[in-house]
Scaffold this motif. Sequence first.
Motif, PDB file in Angstrom:
ATOM      1  N   ASP A 164       1.066  -1.073  -0.061  1.00  0.00           N
ATOM      2  CA  ASP A 164       0.144  -0.132  -0.078  1.00  0.00           C
ATOM      3  C   ASP A 164       0.892   1.151  -0.110  1.00  0.00           C
ATOM      4  N   THR A 165       0.959   1.995  -1.097  1.00  0.00           N
ATOM      5  CA  THR A 165       1.814   2.921  -1.385  1.00  0.00           C
ATOM      6  C   THR A 165       1.540   4.396  -0.590  1.00  0.00           C
ATOM      7  N   ASN A 166       0.215   4.078   0.083  1.00  0.00           N
ATOM      8  CA  ASN A 166      -0.239   5.188   0.990  1.00  0.00           C
ATOM      9  C   ASN A 166       0.568   5.210   2.185  1.00  0.00           C
ATOM     10  N   GLN A 167       1.043   3.696   2.452  1.00  0.00           N
ATOM     11  CA  GLN A 167       1.634   3.464   3.972  1.00  0.00           C
ATOM     12  C   GLN A 167       2.944   3.362   3.826  1.00  0.00           C
ATOM     13  N   MET A 171       5.857   4.596   1.187  1.00  0.00           N
ATOM     14  CA  MET A 171       6.384   5.119   0.076  1.00  0.00           C
ATOM     15  C   MET A 171       7.708   4.710  -0.284  1.00  0.00           C
TER      16      MET A 171
END
Length: 170
Positions: free
Chosen positions: A33-36, A38
């Motif tokens: 999850d690239t929101n979590q 990066m």
Amino acid sequence: MAENSMSRRELLAMLGGIAPLLLTGGVEASPIDTNQTMYTLPADIKFTPQDGAPPQSVESAFLYSHPSKQGIYYALLRWYPGYMSAPHSYASDRLCVVLSGTWWINSGADFDPAHTVPVPAGTFVRRIARTWHYDGVPRGEAGPVTIAICGIGPVDIRLAEPDKPLARAV
């Protein structure tokens, strides 16, 4: 045999049961999850020349925030052979790790590249707030150095000789 001990046959049966999971990876992992979490791959890190510096002398890549902003920042700095910074200081400590190449460093307000100390990749350097220092890569070195730098902004850079440029040919 004690009650809690496992027989050899039971142990082999258990290991045989999990062996296919170990060999195939077993459970499929969830996608990142690239929101979590990066990340930026090396090819996507963009270095830009520093303002006022000669071409191919010193470049920066700002990975997190910027040294001119309030709070923590994380950047990469690349010095090319033949250039060093003039003696300068910052308002807060800077924590540096040499990622590649050899960085040549010294402290003090007297600019004397002949007395810099070489620090190779893997070296940790802490620059103490409001102490004079300078660094870079002397002419004749094989290639540039890349340094990871973390600090608290704004950096409030001060030059020991404000009438001279920050990046100097050596």
